[in-house]
Write a protein that holds these residues in place. Structure first.
Motif, mmCIF file in Angstrom:
data_model
loop_
_atom_site.group_PDB
_atom_site.id
_atom_site.type_symbol
_atom_site.label_atom_id
_atom_site.label_comp_id
_atom_site.label_asym_id
_atom_site.label_seq_id
_atom_site.Cartn_x
_atom_site.Cartn_y
_atom_site.Cartn_z
ATOM 1 N N THR A 1 37.019 -0.915 13.087
ATOM 2 C CA THR A 1 36.028 0.106 12.742
ATOM 3 C C THR A 1 34.635 -0.188 13.302
ATOM 4 O O THR A 1 33.885 0.725 13.629
ATOM 5 C CB THR A 1 35.928 0.259 11.215
ATOM 6 N N LYS A 2 34.291 -1.472 13.398
ATOM 7 C CA LYS A 2 32.987 -1.849 13.946
ATOM 8 C C LYS A 2 33.134 -3.156 14.726
ATOM 9 O O LYS A 2 33.897 -4.049 14.340
ATOM 10 C CB LYS A 2 31.943 -2.063 12.838
ATOM 11 N N ILE A 3 32.371 -3.263 15.810
ATOM 12 C CA ILE A 3 32.240 -4.518 16.557
ATOM 13 C C ILE A 3 30.746 -4.771 16.734
ATOM 14 O O ILE A 3 30.006 -3.898 17.187
ATOM 15 C CB ILE A 3 32.916 -4.444 17.942
ATOM 16 N N TYR A 4 30.327 -5.968 16.345
ATOM 17 C CA TYR A 4 28.920 -6.337 16.470
ATOM 18 C C TYR A 4 28.780 -7.570 17.365
ATOM 19 O O TYR A 4 29.443 -8.587 17.139
ATOM 20 C CB TYR A 4 28.300 -6.657 15.107
ATOM 21 N N GLY A 5 27.917 -7.473 18.366
ATOM 22 C CA GLY A 5 27.555 -8.635 19.159
ATOM 23 C C GLY A 5 26.295 -9.259 18.598
ATOM 24 O O GLY A 5 25.578 -8.656 17.789
ATOM 25 N N PHE A 6 26.016 -10.465 19.024
ATOM 26 C CA PHE A 6 24.822 -11.176 18.568
ATOM 27 C C PHE A 6 23.777 -11.143 19.673
ATOM 28 O O PHE A 6 24.027 -11.547 20.805
ATOM 29 C CB PHE A 6 25.174 -12.622 18.204
ATOM 30 N N GLU A 7 22.602 -10.640 19.320
ATOM 31 C CA GLU A 7 21.515 -10.504 20.289
ATOM 32 C C GLU A 7 20.226 -10.961 19.625
ATOM 33 O O GLU A 7 19.667 -10.260 18.782
ATOM 34 C CB GLU A 7 21.392 -9.053 20.762
ATOM 35 N N GLY A 8 19.772 -12.141 19.995
ATOM 36 C CA GLY A 8 18.574 -12.674 19.361
ATOM 37 C C GLY A 8 18.800 -12.867 17.874
ATOM 38 O O GLY A 8 19.725 -13.557 17.445
ATOM 39 N N LEU A 9 17.963 -12.224 17.064
ATOM 40 C CA LEU A 9 18.046 -12.354 15.616
ATOM 41 C C LEU A 9 18.909 -11.281 14.979
ATOM 42 O O LEU A 9 19.053 -11.239 13.759
ATOM 43 C CB LEU A 9 16.638 -12.268 15.008
ATOM 44 N N LYS A 10 19.509 -10.395 15.790
ATOM 45 C CA LYS A 10 20.186 -9.221 15.237
ATOM 46 C C LYS A 10 21.662 -9.198 15.600
ATOM 47 O O LYS A 10 22.100 -9.818 16.564
ATOM 48 C CB LYS A 10 19.521 -7.944 15.783
ATOM 49 N N ARG A 11 22.409 -8.447 14.784
ATOM 50 C CA ARG A 11 23.753 -8.032 15.159
ATOM 51 C C ARG A 11 23.656 -6.625 15.731
ATOM 52 O O ARG A 11 23.127 -5.721 15.091
ATOM 53 C CB ARG A 11 24.685 -8.032 13.945
ATOM 54 N N VAL A 12 24.165 -6.468 16.933
ATOM 55 C CA VAL A 12 24.034 -5.197 17.641
ATOM 56 C C VAL A 12 25.409 -4.565 17.787
ATOM 57 O O VAL A 12 26.349 -5.187 18.292
ATOM 58 C CB VAL A 12 23.391 -5.403 19.029
ATOM 59 N N GLU A 13 25.522 -3.313 17.351
ATOM 60 C CA GLU A 13 26.804 -2.617 17.409
ATOM 61 C C GLU A 13 27.189 -2.332 18.859
ATOM 62 O O GLU A 13 26.343 -1.932 19.679
ATOM 63 C CB GLU A 13 26.715 -1.311 16.617
ATOM 64 N N GLN A 14 28.455 -2.561 19.196
ATOM 65 C CA GLN A 14 28.954 -2.274 20.535
ATOM 66 C C GLN A 14 30.353 -1.689 20.445
ATOM 67 O O GLN A 14 31.045 -1.859 19.439
ATOM 68 C CB GLN A 14 28.952 -3.550 21.397
ATOM 69 N N ASN A 15 30.765 -0.985 21.491
ATOM 70 C CA ASN A 15 32.054 -0.285 21.470
ATOM 71 C C ASN A 15 33.218 -1.167 21.886
ATOM 72 O O ASN A 15 34.366 -0.872 21.554
ATOM 73 C CB ASN A 15 32.002 0.946 22.382
ATOM 74 N N GLU A 16 32.924 -2.246 22.619
ATOM 75 C CA GLU A 16 34.006 -3.064 23.166
ATOM 76 C C GLU A 16 33.602 -4.527 23.177
ATOM 77 O O GLU A 16 32.423 -4.868 23.307
ATOM 78 C CB GLU A 16 34.334 -2.609 24.600
#
Length: 320
Positions: A253-268
Motif C-alpha cells: 500500500t505504501k513504500i517510503y524511501g529515506f531522504e535526509g530527515l524524512k521518509r519520502v513516499e515513492q511508487n517503486e
C-alpha cells in the motif's frame, strides 16, 4: 529519471561510543545538500529521547543522501555489544562501512565488537580517523592500532587493503592528508562512491527482507528493510513469509524511501533500496520476507547472538 542499482551505495557507520559517528552523519547530510544547514538539529540520528539524554546510539536508524546522481543510504549503528541485535540487523543491509576512530582515544572495545561482525560478512571498509584537531590527538599511534586490529580480525588478505581518511566531523572536513585542517566533507562522499560496491541483483524476482519494524496508527505495521533483488511497486500483490512458513498474499500500500530527515513516499523500490513498506497484516513483521506470489524465494532470517547472563554463586563470606 530512471533509477538504477549501480547508482546506489549502502553503508553502515561503525565506531565506539562518542567517537563522533552521529555528528559525521549530520555533516554529510549538509555537505551533500540533502538538507540545509539551518534545518539541522545537533545529533540528527539520535532521535530517541534516551539517546539524546545519554548521548549514544541505541537504535539503528536510516538516512538517505543524494550526491551527484547517486543515492547513498547510511545506517547508523550502536557502537557497543549491549545492543548487538541492532548491529547484526543493520549490517545485513549494506555492502560497506565507515570505521570511525577517535584520533586521541584510538581503538576501543566497541570498535572491535562491531568490526568483527562486519568483516565476517565481507563488507568493504573505509577507515576514517576523526577529531584530528584535538590537542591530544596521536594520529600515528591510532593508525598503527587500526592496522593491528585488522590483522587480528580480518577474514581474508583483501580486507587488509583499506583506504584511510583524516579529518574532523564536527568542523566538517575530511581528506587523505593527515596534516590538513580545513576543507569539506566532499572527499569522503567521493570515496564512498568509488570504494563501496553497488548492490548486486542476483535474480529478477522480488526478495525483500525486513530487519526492523515500526508502526503507524493509520497504516498498521511498517516493515523497514532492504530489497535484495528484483523490485516492488505500490499496489503489487506479494507473498509474505515468516521463517520457513509461507503466509498470506498481501498488497503493497505504501513504500517510503529515506531522504535526509524524512521518509519520502515513492511508487517503486528497486534492488539495493532501503525502504519502509506497509500493506500486510502481521502481528510481528520483523524478520518477514516479501516476494513474488508466482515465484516465492524467501530469504534467510537474520541471525543474532543469543543473550547471555553470567553469575557466580558462592557462600557469603562477608565480614558483615
Amino acid at each position: 529519471m530512471t533509477r538504477t542499482t549501480d547508482k546506489i551505495r549502502n553503508i553502515a557507520i561503525i565506531a565506539h561510543v562518542d567517537h563522533g559517528k552521529t555528528t559525521l552523519v549530520d555533516k554529510l547530510l549538509q555537505a551533500s545538500g540533502t538538507i540545509a544547514t539551518t534545518d539541522v538539529n545537533e545529533r540528527v540520528m539520535d532521535s530517541n529521547d534516551l539517546e539524546r539524554e545519554r548521548g549514544i546510539t541505541i537504535l539503528a536508524k536510516n538516512t538517505g543522501i543524494f550526491y551527484k546522481d547517486y543515492k547513498i543510504n547510511i545506517v547508523d549503528t550502536p557502537g557497543h555489544s549491549d545492543f548487538g541485535g541492532e548491529v547484526e540487523r543493520t549490517l545485513q543491509m549494506v555492502e560497506g562501512f565507515l570505521l570511525l576512530v577517535d584520533a586521541a582515544e584510538s581503538v576501543l572495545p566497541g570498535t572491535r565488537f562491531v568490526l568483527t561482525k562486519a568483516l565476517n560478512l565481507n563488507l568493504k571498509p573505509i577507515v576514517v580517523i576523526n577529531k584530528v584537531d584535538r590537542p591530544d590527538a596521536d594520529i600515528e599511534r591510532t593508525l598503527e592500532s587500526i592496522h593491528d586490529l585488522f590483522l587480528d580480525l580480518a577474514a581474508s588478505p583483501e580486507q587488509l587493503d583499506f583506504p584511510v581518511m583524516f579529518g574532523s566531523g564536527r568542523n566538517g572536513y575530511m581528506s587523505h592528508d593527515p596534516e590538513k585542517r580545513e576543507g569539506t566533507m566532499i572527499p569522503l562522499l567521493d570515496e564512498i562512491i568509488e570504494k563501496i560496491p553497488a548492490p548486486q541483483n542476483v535474480t529478477d524476482k522480488l526478495q525483500f527482507l525486513c530487519v526492523n519494524i515500526d508502526y503507524s496508527e493509520y497504516l498498521g505495521p511498517i516493515a523497514i528493510g532492504r530489497v535484495f533483488s528484483g523490485s516492488m511497486k505500490v499496489g503489487q500483490q506479494v507473498m509474505v513469509c515468516k521463517g520457513e512458513t509461507k503466509g498470506e498474499i498481501s498488497k503493497i500500500t505504501k513504500i517510503y524511501g529515506f531522504e535526509g530527515l524524512k521518509r519520502v513516499e515513492q511508487n517503486e523500490a528497486i534492488c539495493g533500496d532501503i525502504v519502509a513498506v506497509t500493506g500486510f497484516n502481521q502481528d510481528s513483521p520483523f524478520g518477514i520476507t516479501i516476494f513474488n506470489v508466482e515465484n516465492p524465494q524467501p530469504l534467510e532470517n537474520v541471525n543474532i547472538d543469543e543473550p547471555t547472563v553470567s553469575f557466580f554463586i558462592s557462600v557469603n563470606d562477608s565480614p558483615f
